[in-house]
Write an enzyme that holds these catalytic residues in place. Structure first.
Site, PDB file in Angstrom:
ATOM      1  N   ALA A   1      -2.741  -6.362   2.324  1.00 14.05           N
ATOM      2  CA  ALA A   1      -1.610  -6.745   3.163  1.00 14.05           C
ATOM      3  C   ALA A   1      -0.487  -5.737   2.956  1.00 14.05           C
ATOM      4  O   ALA A   1      -0.125  -5.427   1.821  1.00 14.05           O
ATOM      5  CB  ALA A   1      -1.121  -8.152   2.809  1.00 14.05           C
TER       6      ALA A   1
ATOM      7  N   LYS B   1       8.822  -5.000 -12.526  1.00 19.05           N
ATOM      8  CA  LYS B   1       9.653  -5.328 -13.695  1.00 19.05           C
ATOM      9  C   LYS B   1      10.889  -6.142 -13.327  1.00 19.05           C
ATOM     10  O   LYS B   1      11.307  -7.015 -14.085  1.00 19.05           O
ATOM     11  CB  LYS B   1      10.061  -4.069 -14.464  1.00 19.05           C
ATOM     12  CG  LYS B   1      10.924  -3.071 -13.700  1.00 19.05           C
ATOM     13  CD  LYS B   1      10.095  -1.990 -13.077  1.00 19.05           C
ATOM     14  CE  LYS B   1      10.892  -0.985 -12.283  1.00 19.05           C
ATOM     15  NZ  LYS B   1      10.024   0.006 -11.646  1.00 19.05           N
TER      16      LYS B   1
ATOM     17  N   VAL C   1       6.158  -1.786 -17.202  1.00 18.91           N
ATOM     18  CA  VAL C   1       6.961  -1.050 -18.188  1.00 18.91           C
ATOM     19  C   VAL C   1       6.270   0.270 -18.534  1.00 18.91           C
ATOM     20  O   VAL C   1       5.122   0.277 -18.961  1.00 18.91           O
ATOM     21  CB  VAL C   1       7.173  -1.886 -19.484  1.00 18.91           C
ATOM     22  CG1 VAL C   1       7.997  -1.096 -20.494  1.00 18.91           C
ATOM     23  CG2 VAL C   1       7.846  -3.213 -19.171  1.00 18.91           C
TER      24      VAL C   1
ATOM     25  N   ALA D   1     -15.974  -3.857 -17.317  1.00 16.50           N
ATOM     26  CA  ALA D   1     -15.541  -5.223 -16.988  1.00 16.50           C
ATOM     27  C   ALA D   1     -16.689  -6.230 -17.047  1.00 16.50           C
ATOM     28  O   ALA D   1     -16.456  -7.427 -17.204  1.00 16.50           O
ATOM     29  CB  ALA D   1     -14.911  -5.236 -15.595  1.00 16.50           C
TER      30      ALA D   1
ATOM     31  N   GLU E   1      15.637   7.778  -5.956  1.00 16.32           N
ATOM     32  CA  GLU E   1      15.710   7.129  -4.649  1.00 16.32           C
ATOM     33  C   GLU E   1      16.962   7.606  -3.906  1.00 16.32           C
ATOM     34  O   GLU E   1      17.891   8.158  -4.498  1.00 16.32           O
ATOM     35  CB  GLU E   1      15.809   5.601  -4.846  1.00 16.32           C
ATOM     36  CG  GLU E   1      14.689   4.986  -5.658  1.00 16.32           C
ATOM     37  CD  GLU E   1      13.392   4.853  -4.876  1.00 16.32           C
ATOM     38  OE1 GLU E   1      13.431   4.913  -3.627  1.00 16.32           O
ATOM     39  OE2 GLU E   1      12.340   4.691  -5.507  1.00 16.32           O
TER      40      GLU E   1
ATOM     41  N   PHE F   1       0.846  -1.203   0.000  1.00 11.37           N
ATOM     42  CA  PHE F   1       0.000   0.000   0.000  1.00 11.37           C
ATOM     43  C   PHE F   1       0.878   1.249   0.000  1.00 11.37           C
ATOM     44  O   PHE F   1       0.670   2.186   0.739  1.00 11.37           O
ATOM     45  CB  PHE F   1      -0.949  -0.015   1.213  1.00 11.37           C
ATOM     46  CG  PHE F   1      -2.200   0.793   0.988  1.00 11.37           C
ATOM     47  CD1 PHE F   1      -3.261   0.255   0.268  1.00 11.37           C
ATOM     48  CD2 PHE F   1      -2.316   2.086   1.468  1.00 11.37           C
ATOM     49  CE1 PHE F   1      -4.428   1.002   0.060  1.00 11.37           C
ATOM     50  CE2 PHE F   1      -3.461   2.836   1.262  1.00 11.37           C
ATOM     51  CZ  PHE F   1      -4.518   2.288   0.550  1.00 11.37           C
TER      52      PHE F   1
ATOM     53  N   ILE G   1       1.687   4.295 -19.593  1.00 13.06           N
ATOM     54  CA  ILE G   1       1.576   4.108 -21.046  1.00 13.06           C
ATOM     55  C   ILE G   1       1.200   2.647 -21.332  1.00 13.06           C
ATOM     56  O   ILE G   1       1.901   1.744 -20.882  1.00 13.06           O
ATOM     57  CB  ILE G   1       2.914   4.421 -21.762  1.00 13.06           C
ATOM     58  CG1 ILE G   1       3.437   5.809 -21.380  1.00 13.06           C
ATOM     59  CG2 ILE G   1       2.769   4.303 -23.272  1.00 13.06           C
ATOM     60  CD1 ILE G   1       4.830   6.111 -21.914  1.00 13.06           C
TER      61      ILE G   1
ATOM     62  N   LYS H   1      13.155  -3.435 -18.026  1.00  8.42           N
ATOM     63  CA  LYS H   1      11.973  -3.164 -18.858  1.00  8.42           C
ATOM     64  C   LYS H   1      12.225  -3.564 -20.314  1.00  8.42           C
ATOM     65  O   LYS H   1      11.330  -4.108 -20.975  1.00  8.42           O
ATOM     66  CB  LYS H   1      11.611  -1.680 -18.765  1.00  8.42           C
ATOM     67  CG  LYS H   1      11.172  -1.261 -17.371  1.00  8.42           C
ATOM     68  CD  LYS H   1      11.144   0.264 -17.227  1.00  8.42           C
ATOM     69  CE  LYS H   1      10.735   0.683 -15.831  1.00  8.42           C
ATOM     70  NZ  LYS H   1      10.905   2.127 -15.596  1.00  8.42           N
TER      71      LYS H   1
END
Length: 437
Positions: A46, A108, A135, A36, A193, A14, A139, A208
């Site tokens: 979880a 990925k 990927v 759908a 990061e 989450f 998009i 990717k």
């Protein structure tokens, strides 16, 4: 609206994408159900950070820290894996598949390393693994190549598929800053990061690209065969010279079909300013796909972010929902080609790659230097496209060459000889060049 029972989803993770997936599914639930054919409900979550999830979902859905508890819940139809990493994620996904659950993942790295095994287990258990969000974020490139371009023999794929590195290169060009300065800014803004290695060294792009190439050419995923070079060695001078010559610098993932095999390479690349890919800036992503029937197509959009990535995750959940009751033999194959029709084409080593080059060197400003360098190029069958010479003072000059397409091995041998000349003062800077023609 169909009266079929709602599809029950277990959400693992989450964080940025997990919370985005919750928000998109809740906000657009009616629209999604209309598409759908039945309602889609997240019934269990979880996550390691239980309080963060309960702050958002309240008591409407039970939240646990036990991933396996969700994976083994017999009432759940689809497990959405958004925890990242490869080891725990692999165990979780395989357990879900063996429990007869479909899996949607944005991971990925997991697929690049273990995709072939995971897809085999999914087929054996007659369930699906959907991975559009793995990927290029929002998009829909996986679906486009796998389904929209089915009629084509795909010739090449070239993509800006890492927002962090694209942001850094864009800022270096626009603000004239050094790589290290822009990296710090990217970290401050949350684009990079704390440990940016995967992004700036090209590993994320290689993950990717290995997936995209598999779908484009009908080969197994082969991450370990991708040549990968990052952007840490790019200097401000290279950005300026590229612009001066009519090019922009981008970190590209390139997969090209050749007569003798397939090139899979990730590296900083000069692209002509006139190409649409050259004008993809900031943290945006774009993928160019060339097919024999359709010609050149370009897919552009956000490659990361909470709701853009959630857009792809939810689209996968809808796809799985539509095909949930379909005969497993008639579903779209995971890697576009029927599993028994994947071919083991040769993946060419970088030495056999064919591309253009930008070379920059510092030399003594004296007679005969240019003649010496030109002769070495000629000896290796290398053709010069254009050249710039700048006086650097202290009896030194900077030479910049653009080289027509040639074989990498020839280029490397020529550079070795050039660096051995007494007149050449430093290692030759090499950046590959693609005209994308």
């Amino acid at each position: 609206m169909s009266h079929l029972q709602a599809i029950r989803v277990g959400l693992l993770g989450f964080g940025v994408v997990g919370s985005g997936t919750w928000n998109v599914l809740r906000r657009n639930s009616n629209e999604i159900a209309r598409r759908a054919g039945r309602r889609i409900e997240i019934v269990r979550i979880a996550t390691r950070t239980i309080s963060k999830a309960t702050n958002v979902v309240g008591d409407s859905v039970p939240v646990t820290s036990d991933l396996m508890e969700v994976v083994r819940d017999p009432s759940i139809d689809i497990v959405v894996e958004l925890i990242g990493g490869t080891n725990l994620a692999k165990d979780i996904v395989i357990e879900a598949l063996k429990n007869g659950k479909h899996v949607v993942t944005a991971n990925k790295a997991l697929l690049a390393h273990h995709g072939n095994e995971i897809f085999k287990i999914a087929s054996e258990n007659k369930v699906m693994v959907a991975f559009e969000a793995a990927v290029a974020g929002g998009i829909p490139i996986i679906k486009s190549v796998r389904e929209g371009l089915t009629a084509n023999r795909i010739q090449s794929v070239a993509g800006i598929i890492n927002g962090t590195s694209n942001f850094i290169l864009s800022e270096m060009r626009e603000k004239g800053l050094a790589f290290e300065e822009v990296l710090k800014e990217a970290q401050r803004l949350g684009y990079a990061e704390a440990d940016p290695t995967f992004d700036i060294e090209g590993v994320d792009v290689a993950h990717k690209l290995s997936i995209l190439a598999s779908i484009a050419f009908g080969v197994p995923i082969q991450f370990d065969r991708v040549f990968s070079e990052g952007i840490t060695q790019i200097e401000q001078e290279d950005v300026v010279q590229a612009e001066r010559l009519g090019y922009r610098l981008k970190l590209l993932g390139i997969a090209t079909r050749r007569e003798n095999g397939i090139e899979l390479r990730v590296h900083p690349t000069l692209i002509p300013n006139s190409k649409m890919l050259a004008n993809v800036n900031g943290a945006m992503n774009a993928v160019m796909v060339r097919g024999d029937a359709v010609g050149e197509t370009l897919f552009y959009g956000p490659g990361a972010g909470s709701e853009p990535t959630a857009s792809a995750v939810v689209a996968d959940i809808v796809d799985v929902t539509r095909l949930h009751t379909a005969d497993p033999e008639h579903r779209v194959p995971h890697l576009a080609f029927q599993p028994d029709a994947l071919e083991d084409y040769k993946i060419l080593p970088i030495e056999e790659a064919q591309t253009g080059y930008y070379l920059r060197m510092t030399v003594k400003d004296q007679k005969g230097v240019l003649a010496d360098v030109s002769r070495i190029f000629a000896d290796h069958g290398i053709s010069i496209n254009s050249m710039i010479q700048d006086n650097k003072g202290n009896n030194l000059a900077s030479l910049v060459f653009l080289i027509h397409q040639t074989i990498e091995a020839s280029m490397q041998r020529a550079i070795q000889q050039i660096e051995a000349l007494d007149s050449v003062q430093n290692a030759v800077k090499l950046i590959r060049l693609e005209t994308l023609e």
